[in-house]
Design an enzyme around this catalytic site. Structure first.
Site, PDB file in Angstrom:
ATOM      1  CE  LYS A 199      -3.951  -2.287   0.589  1.00  0.00           C
ATOM      2  NZ  LYS A 199      -5.189  -2.249  -0.149  1.00  0.00           N
ATOM      3  CE  LYS A 202      -3.377 -10.017  -3.286  1.00  0.00           C
ATOM      4  NZ  LYS A 202      -3.951  -8.677  -3.210  1.00  0.00           N
ATOM      5  CG  ASP A 242      -4.414  -3.641  -3.541  1.00  0.00           C
ATOM      6  OD1 ASP A 242      -5.362  -4.443  -3.618  1.00  0.00           O
ATOM      7  OD2 ASP A 242      -4.254  -2.868  -2.583  1.00  0.00           O
ATOM      8  CD  GLU A 243      -8.093  -4.361  -5.409  1.00  0.00           C
ATOM      9  OE1 GLU A 243      -7.407  -5.007  -4.588  1.00  0.00           O
ATOM     10  OE2 GLU A 243      -8.544  -3.223  -5.166  1.00  0.00           O
ATOM     11  CG  HIS A 280      -8.047  -9.676  -5.633  1.00  0.00           C
ATOM     12  ND1 HIS A 280      -9.296  -9.095  -5.696  1.00  0.00           N
ATOM     13  CD2 HIS A 280      -7.396  -9.065  -4.616  1.00  0.00           C
ATOM     14  CE1 HIS A 280      -9.386  -8.172  -4.751  1.00  0.00           C
ATOM     15  NE2 HIS A 280      -8.251  -8.128  -4.079  1.00  0.00           N
ATOM     16  CE  LYS A 330     -10.613  -3.109   2.079  1.00  0.00           C
ATOM     17  NZ  LYS A 330      -9.498  -2.319   1.591  1.00  0.00           N
ATOM     18  CD  GLN A 377      -3.539 -11.860   0.926  1.00  0.00           C
ATOM     19  OE1 GLN A 377      -3.064 -12.700   0.177  1.00  0.00           O
ATOM     20  NE2 GLN A 377      -4.409 -10.968   0.496  1.00  0.00           N
ATOM     21  N   GLY A 391      -3.145  -5.109   4.481  1.00  0.00           N
ATOM     22  CA  GLY A 391      -2.465  -4.019   3.778  1.00  0.00           C
ATOM     23  C   GLY A 391      -2.341  -2.847   4.725  1.00  0.00           C
ATOM     24  N   GLY A 392      -3.480  -2.153   4.942  1.00  0.00           N
ATOM     25  CA  GLY A 392      -3.508  -1.051   5.898  1.00  0.00           C
ATOM     26  C   GLY A 392      -3.037  -1.487   7.275  1.00  0.00           C
TER      27      GLY A 392
HETATM   28  O1  LIG Z   1      -7.059  -6.736  -1.973  1.00  0.00           O
HETATM   29  C1  LIG Z   1      -7.181  -6.799  -0.754  1.00  0.00           C
HETATM   30  O2  LIG Z   1      -7.562  -7.786  -0.165  1.00  0.00           O
HETATM   31  C2  LIG Z   1      -6.946  -5.512  -0.032  1.00  0.00           C
HETATM   32  O3  LIG Z   1      -5.930  -4.842  -0.684  1.00  0.00           O
HETATM   33  C3  LIG Z   1      -6.738  -5.573   1.419  1.00  0.00           C
HETATM   34  O4  LIG Z   1      -6.297  -4.318   1.850  1.00  0.00           O
HETATM   35  P1  LIG Z   1      -6.478  -3.852   3.363  1.00  0.00           P
HETATM   36  O5  LIG Z   1      -5.858  -4.887   4.211  1.00  0.00           O
HETATM   37  O6  LIG Z   1      -5.803  -2.518   3.462  1.00  0.00           O
HETATM   38  O7  LIG Z   1      -7.951  -3.753   3.590  1.00  0.00           O
HETATM   39 MG   LIG Z   2      -6.945  -4.862  -2.567  1.00  0.00          MG
END
Ligand SMILES: O=C(O)[C@H](O)COP(=O)(O)O
Ligand SMILES: [Mg+2]
Length: 421
Positions: free
Chosen positions: A154, A180, A182-183, A274, A314, A366, A368-369
Site C-alpha cells: 500500500k 502481493k 493489489d487488484e 483475487h 472491511k 493478509q 495491507g492497511g
Molecule cells: O485486496 C485486498 O484484499 C486488499 O488490498 C486488502 O487491503 P487492506 O488490508 O488494506 O484492507
Molecule cells: Mg486490494
C-alpha cells in the site's frame, strides 16, 4: 409438432441421477406469474427451451431438458437437474452461460440467485483444478501448523517499482511469508509490471538468502490473455513461483487459458486468485450468484489461493456463508487438490485471533492497511502481524505477547481488537 411449455420442465417427483449437474436457485417471480411457471422458465431457458413451442423440437431433444425436481415455495427456492449432455466438458464459460446466463433477465422473474451448484464427477474431469494444494503451499514457506501471513503493498496505486520492492523487502524481512500486488495494480505509467517484478523478485531472493526463510510474491498479471501469458513468462524467468489474477474481471476463459498454459510451462507455479467484482454478483442475498458457487467454479478451473472473506474485516460477509466457502475449499472434492482460503480486507494484528477462531489455521491472513498503517511503519507492522499469528500458535493472548513485542503493542494501541482509522 411440439407442445412443450414451461410446466413440462417441472417434475417434483423426479429422482436425480449421479451424472447430472444440479443447481439450487432462489427466485422471486413477477406478480402475475405462478411460482411453478417461473421455475419451469428457468429450467427451460437454461437448457433447451424458449418462450414458445418449436417446430424444430424432436422427441430425443426433449430428453436434454433440465428438470425442476424440488419446489420450496415457502423459501422461494428450487432445485434443477441438468443432463450432462447440455454442457461442454472443460468449457467453464459455456457452463456459466447455461446455469448463470439468460435466466437472470427473464421477465417472469424479479430476482434470481444461484445459491449452490453440484458438479458430477464426469464434468469435473477435464478441468485441472488447483496445482499445489494447501499442504504444498504451507510447506513452501515452512508454515506447518500456523496460518500464512502476508501483505498487500500500500498505497494500492502510486508507488514506483523501486519503492514497491523496498516495501516488499521490509515486509518479508520482518516475518511475513507473502507480499502481493493489489487488484488494480498491473502495469502502470508510474510502476511498470516488468520493472516491478524484476526488482521485487530480486529483493525476495536477497531476503531468502539472508533469513534462510522461503518467501512468496504474487505479481498481478491481470491483462488481456496474451499479455497475461507474457507476464507469467517474465515471472518464471525471474524465479517467481506464483502469479496473481483478478479472476472475475479477467474472466473464466482467461483463467482457464492461464491455468492450462502454466501446467504445460512450469508445474511449480501457483495461482493466487483475487475476487474483485464478486460483490456485483454476490452482495444482494436475493439476487446474483453466491460466493460459494464462484468458489466452486474457481477451484474447478484451478486456483491455489482464493480471497474468500474475513467475516470481521472491511468487506461484508456473513459468518455462515464465509465458513461454508472455507470448508468447501479445504474439503476432499473428487481428484481436485485443495485451495487455500485467503482472509483479506480490513484486517490488522488485533483481529488475528478472532479470524483464526472463526476460520481456522489453514488460511492466509493478509493485511495491507493493517501492516503499512502501523505507527512505526512497514517493518514494525509486519512484525506485529507475524507476532499476532505466533501468539495464536503459542496459545497466549495478544496482550501477553505484546509484553515482549513493542511492535504488537503499538498495533494494538492504534487498532485494538476493532477496526478504526
Ligand atoms: O485486496 C485486498 O484484499 C486488499 O488490498 C486488502 O487491503 P487492506 O488490508 O488494506 O484492507
Ligand atoms: Mg486490494
Amino acid at each position: 409438432m411440439d407442445s412443450m411449455n414451461y410446466l413440462d420442465y417441472v417434475d417434483p417427483g423426479y429422482r436425480t441421477k449421479d451424472h447430472e449437474l444440479t443447481c439450487t436457485y432462489y427466485l422471486e417471480h413477477s406478480k402475475d406469474i405462478d411460482f411453478r411457471w417461473a421455475a419451469g422458465a428457468i429450467a427451460a431457458e437454461s437448457s433447451i427451451g424458449t418462450w414458445t413451442s418449436l417446430s424444430t423440437m424432436k422427441e430425443n431433444i426433449k430428453e436434454l431438458a433440465a428438470r425442476v425436481y424440488r419446489l420450496d415455495k415457502e423459501n422461494n427456492t428450487i432445485k434443477v437437474a441438468y443432463p450432462p449432455e447440455v454442457f461442454e466438458a472443460g468449457n467453464m464459460p459455456q457452463i456459466l452461460s447455461s446455469i448463470t446466463g439468460n435466466i437472470y433477465g427473464l421477465e417472469e422473474l424479479r430476482r434470481l440467485r444461484l445459491l449452490d451448484v453440484s458438479f458430477p464427477r464426469d464434468l469435473t474431469e477435464k478441468f485441472l483444478g488447483p496445482n499445489l494444494g494447501i499442504n504444498e503451499i504451507k510447506n513452501r514457506v515452512g508454515a506447518k501448523d500456523r496460518p500464512l501471513v502476508g501483505t498487500i503493498v500500500k498505497p494500492k496505486l502510486g508507488l514506483n517499482s523501486e519503492d514497491h520492492s523496498k516495501v516488499a523487502k521490509k515486509s518479508w524481512k520482518n516475518g511475513l511469508d507473502i507480499v502481493k500486488d493489489d487488484e488494480n495494480l498491473t502495469s502502470m505509467q508510474f510502476n511498470e509490471f516488468d520493472e516491478r517484478v524484476v526488482k521485487t523478485l530480486e529483493k525476495k531472493h536477497l531476503v531468502e538468502e539472508k533469513t534462510g526463510e522461503k518467501k512468496l510474491y504474487f505479481p498481478n498479471v491481470t491483462a488481456p490473455v496474451s499479455e497475461m501469458k507474457r507476464r507469467a513468462d517474465l515471472v518464471i524467468e525471474n524465479g517467481g513461483k506464483y502469479v496473481m489474477i483478478d479472476i472475475l474481471t479477467a474472466g473464466f476463459s482467461s483463467l482457464q487459458e492461464i491455468r492450462d498454459y502454466l501446467e504445460k510451462k512450469d508445474r511449480d507455479i501457483g495461482i493466487h486468485a483475487h475476487r474483485a467484482q464478486h460483490a456485483a454478483y454476490t452482495r444482494l442475498k436475493d439476487h446474483g450468484i453466491s460466493m460459494l458457487s464462484i468458489a466452486k467454479f474457481a477451484r474447478l478451473v484451478g486456483v491455489d489461493n482464493l480471497h474468500s472473506g474475513t467475516v470481521i474485516g472491511k468487506m461484508e460477509g456473513q459468518e455462515s456463508e464465509v465458513k461454508r466457502i472455507y470448508s468447501f475449499l479445504r474439503s476432499d472434492w473428487y481428484d481436485k487438490k485443495t485451495t487455500i482460503p485467503v482472509a483479506s480486507g480490513g484486517l490488522h494484528p488485533g483481529l488475528v485471533p478472532k479470524v483464526v477462531e472463526l476460520l481456522g489455521r489453514d488460511i492466509v491472513i493478509q493485511a495491507g492497511g493493517g501492516v503499512h498503517g502501523h505507527p512505526s511503519g512497514t517493518e514494525a507492522g509486519s512484525k506485529a502481524l507475524r507476532d499476532a499469528a505466533d501468539a495464536v500458535m503459542e496459545g497466549i493472548s495478544l496482550n501477553e505477547k505484546s509484553k515482549k513485542s513493542s511492535e504488537l503493542k503499538k498495533a494494538l494501541n492504534k487498532w485494538g481488537p476493532k477496526k478504526s482509522n
